[in-house]
Design an enzyme around this catalytic site. Structure first.
Site, PDB file in Angstrom:
ATOM      1  N   THR A  14       0.910  -1.134   0.039  1.00  0.00           N
ATOM      2  CA  THR A  14      -0.165   0.042   0.092  1.00  0.00           C
ATOM      3  C   THR A  14       0.944   1.235  -0.201  1.00  0.00           C
ATOM      4  O   THR A  14       0.500   2.232  -0.547  1.00  0.00           O
ATOM      5  CB  THR A  14      -1.064  -0.099   1.190  1.00  0.00           C
ATOM      6  OG1 THR A  14      -1.918  -1.199   0.894  1.00  0.00           O
ATOM      7  CG2 THR A  14      -1.707   1.316   1.361  1.00  0.00           C
ATOM      8  N   TYR A  27      -8.296   1.089  -3.272  1.00  0.00           N
ATOM      9  CA  TYR A  27      -7.264   1.609  -4.336  1.00  0.00           C
ATOM     10  C   TYR A  27      -6.313   0.321  -4.641  1.00  0.00           C
ATOM     11  O   TYR A  27      -6.705  -0.882  -4.496  1.00  0.00           O
ATOM     12  CB  TYR A  27      -6.109   2.415  -3.353  1.00  0.00           C
ATOM     13  CG  TYR A  27      -5.557   1.418  -1.986  1.00  0.00           C
ATOM     14  CD1 TYR A  27      -6.451   1.464  -0.718  1.00  0.00           C
ATOM     15  CD2 TYR A  27      -4.293   0.893  -2.155  1.00  0.00           C
ATOM     16  CE1 TYR A  27      -6.002   0.594   0.035  1.00  0.00           C
ATOM     17  CE2 TYR A  27      -4.034  -0.027  -1.285  1.00  0.00           C
ATOM     18  CZ  TYR A  27      -4.923  -0.073  -0.022  1.00  0.00           C
ATOM     19  OH  TYR A  27      -4.498  -0.955   0.928  1.00  0.00           O
ATOM     20  N   THR A  93       1.741  -4.365   4.216  1.00  0.00           N
ATOM     21  CA  THR A  93       1.700  -4.595   5.724  1.00  0.00           C
ATOM     22  C   THR A  93       0.905  -5.996   6.099  1.00  0.00           C
ATOM     23  O   THR A  93       1.095  -6.448   7.293  1.00  0.00           O
ATOM     24  CB  THR A  93       0.740  -3.399   6.516  1.00  0.00           C
ATOM     25  OG1 THR A  93      -0.621  -3.586   5.783  1.00  0.00           O
ATOM     26  CG2 THR A  93       1.223  -2.207   6.286  1.00  0.00           C
ATOM     27  N   ASP A  94       0.190  -6.529   5.056  1.00  0.00           N
ATOM     28  CA  ASP A  94      -0.230  -7.822   5.292  1.00  0.00           C
ATOM     29  C   ASP A  94       0.452  -8.958   5.801  1.00  0.00           C
ATOM     30  O   ASP A  94       0.138  -9.669   6.775  1.00  0.00           O
ATOM     31  CB  ASP A  94      -1.092  -8.372   4.036  1.00  0.00           C
ATOM     32  CG  ASP A  94      -2.320  -7.568   3.709  1.00  0.00           C
ATOM     33  OD1 ASP A  94      -2.739  -6.588   4.676  1.00  0.00           O
ATOM     34  OD2 ASP A  94      -2.984  -7.955   2.779  1.00  0.00           O
ATOM     35  N   LYS A 166       0.234  -7.651  12.773  1.00  0.00           N
ATOM     36  CA  LYS A 166      -0.763  -6.686  12.379  1.00  0.00           C
ATOM     37  C   LYS A 166      -2.238  -7.040  13.005  1.00  0.00           C
ATOM     38  O   LYS A 166      -2.637  -8.160  13.033  1.00  0.00           O
ATOM     39  CB  LYS A 166      -1.059  -6.889  10.513  1.00  0.00           C
ATOM     40  CG  LYS A 166      -1.929  -5.853   9.989  1.00  0.00           C
ATOM     41  CD  LYS A 166      -1.978  -5.972   8.723  1.00  0.00           C
ATOM     42  CE  LYS A 166      -2.904  -5.065   8.015  1.00  0.00           C
ATOM     43  NZ  LYS A 166      -2.991  -4.886   6.714  1.00  0.00           N
ATOM     44  N   GLU A 282       3.391 -28.175  29.321  1.00  0.00           N
ATOM     45  CA  GLU A 282       2.514 -28.981  30.035  1.00  0.00           C
ATOM     46  C   GLU A 282       0.863 -28.946  29.395  1.00  0.00           C
ATOM     47  O   GLU A 282       0.307 -29.789  29.908  1.00  0.00           O
ATOM     48  CB  GLU A 282       2.358 -28.263  31.481  1.00  0.00           C
ATOM     49  CG  GLU A 282       3.747 -28.582  32.425  1.00  0.00           C
ATOM     50  CD  GLU A 282       4.577 -27.583  32.049  1.00  0.00           C
ATOM     51  OE1 GLU A 282       5.219 -27.475  33.178  1.00  0.00           O
ATOM     52  OE2 GLU A 282       4.622 -26.993  31.192  1.00  0.00           O
TER      53      GLU A 282
HETATM   54  N1  ASP Z   1      -2.656  -5.614   0.672  1.00  0.00           N
HETATM   55  C1  ASP Z   1      -1.551  -4.678   1.236  1.00  0.00           C
HETATM   56  C2  ASP Z   1      -0.473  -5.733   1.098  1.00  0.00           C
HETATM   57  O1  ASP Z   1       0.009  -6.160   2.106  1.00  0.00           O
HETATM   58  C3  ASP Z   1      -1.777  -4.179   2.351  1.00  0.00           C
HETATM   59  C4  ASP Z   1      -0.722  -3.032   2.736  1.00  0.00           C
HETATM   60  O2  ASP Z   1       0.177  -2.763   2.291  1.00  0.00           O
HETATM   61  O3  ASP Z   1      -0.951  -2.406   3.939  1.00  0.00           O
HETATM   62  O4  ASP Z   1       0.566  -5.582   0.142  1.00  0.00           O
END
Ligand code: ASP
Length: 326
Positions: A14, A27, A93-94, A166, A282
């Site tokens: 992103t 987007y 971020t994924d 995340k 355990e």
């Molecule tokens: N779908 C995106 C990715 O992981 C999400 C992001 O970058 O925040 O490439």
């Protein structure tokens, strides 16, 4: 002393996404190049000499073992390049929590390695990418960032790749290390490391290397839920080199799943579908399994995959040692 030099390895996500002006959803990821990312934050030129490479341009869910190995190999090469002081990786971020942890395990690196990304595309109101990139450069040039684990820098916070994950589908403060703290914070131009990190072994001290590795072992995660079909577990075991179970609570599952796990010859690592806490030996329902300690299912899958590189027959005892060490 002159400015340090930072290499930005752009991989997509992103932070390189764009869409309708002012919108944070709907987007397209991975549309902008490394060059346009850099041009959008001219202030980073005051912090360091900036170099950049576009390794690939993908949403991070589309990254396969090929790109992952390409990225890790490039970081290993940059460690040996005396003209580079720090590395920043722009990434979706994924799956950042997985791929940064992979590098933390297999890269023979002492230079700072910082992952960053954004939750909003460049065209959104208050896009978070520019500040995250700026803060990543600050961290990658900081003397105290040498010999640290691979890090994530987002929203004023420095996180350890071993612990962060995340936590939100849209909040810019999505990256957290539930209950395990962060490595430091950033305010304006000041980087403050508040923790030395935990005692886990990483990067230059890790026993795992990828020299000559072309293919990674196959590991699957199976999610337990009420009345979950045991066939999903059986399928994963048949078609993978190792399996991570995302169990309920402290790694629990039904008696049907237990019977299968008791009798398999493949390594089975037990994690929890809850977002925090630990799994103790355990509480393992099957003695023929390994506790993930506090790694979440997707991070446990990364560690099991790395543990099985060139060693598909590694014993459960040795995998248990690895989960206690890394
Ligand atoms: N779908 C995106 C990715 O992981 C999400 C992001 O970058 O925040 O490439």
């Amino acid at each position: 002393m002159g400015k340090k030099t930072v290499m930005i390895l752009a991989t997509g996500g992103t932070i390189a996404g764009s869409g309708k002006a002012g919108r944070g959803v709907g987007y397209k990821v991975a549309t902008l190049t490394a060059e346009s990312l850099i041009e959008s934050v001219p202030q980073i030129q005051d912090l360091a000499n900036i170099k950049a490479e576009q390794l690939f341009n993908l949403g991070s869910d589309n990254i396969t073992q090929d790109e992952l190995l390409q990225l890790a190999n490039r970081v290993n090469e940059l460690e040996k390049d005396d003209s580079i002081d720090g590395i920043v990786i722009t990434h979706g971020t994924d799956t950042m929590e997985e791929n940064s942890y992979f590098l933390n395990l297999v890269c023979d690196v002492r230079k700072p390695v910082v992952f960053t990304g954004s939750m909003r595309p460049a065209t959104a109101i208050s896009a978070d990418g520019p500040l995250n990139l700026y803060q990543s450069i600050l961290v990658a040039t900081h003397d105290d960032a040498v010999d640290k684990p691979v890090m994530c820098v987002m929203s004023d916070t420095i996180l350890d790749s071993r612990t962060f994950f995340k936590t939100s589908t849209f909040s810019v403060e999505t990256m957290k290390s539930a209950g395990l703290g962060h490595l430091g914070i950033i305010r304006d131009q000041e980087v403050i490391f508040t923790s030395k990190g935990d005692k886990s072994i990483h990067t230059s001290k890790s026993e795992f290397r990828i020299d000559g590795v072309k293919k990674l072992p196959k590991v699957s995660v199976v999610y337990f839920h009420i009345d979950a079909d045991v066939k999903n577990l059986e399928f994963a075991l048949e078609n993978s080199d190792g399996v991570v179970v995302a169990g309920a609570g402290e790694g629990s599952f039904s008696r049907f799943w237990r019977e299968v796990i008791d009798n398999t010859k493949k390594p089975v690592v037990i994690s929890s579908r809850t977002a925090s806490g630990t799994i103790s030996e355990e509480s393992l329902l099957s003695k023929n399994s390994i506790a993930t300690q506090f790694l979440n299912p997707q991070k446990a899958a990364v560690l099991l995959r790395v543990a099985l590189i060139n060693n598909l027959k590694r014993s459960n005892e040795d995998i248990d040692r690895i989960f206690r060490t890394y």
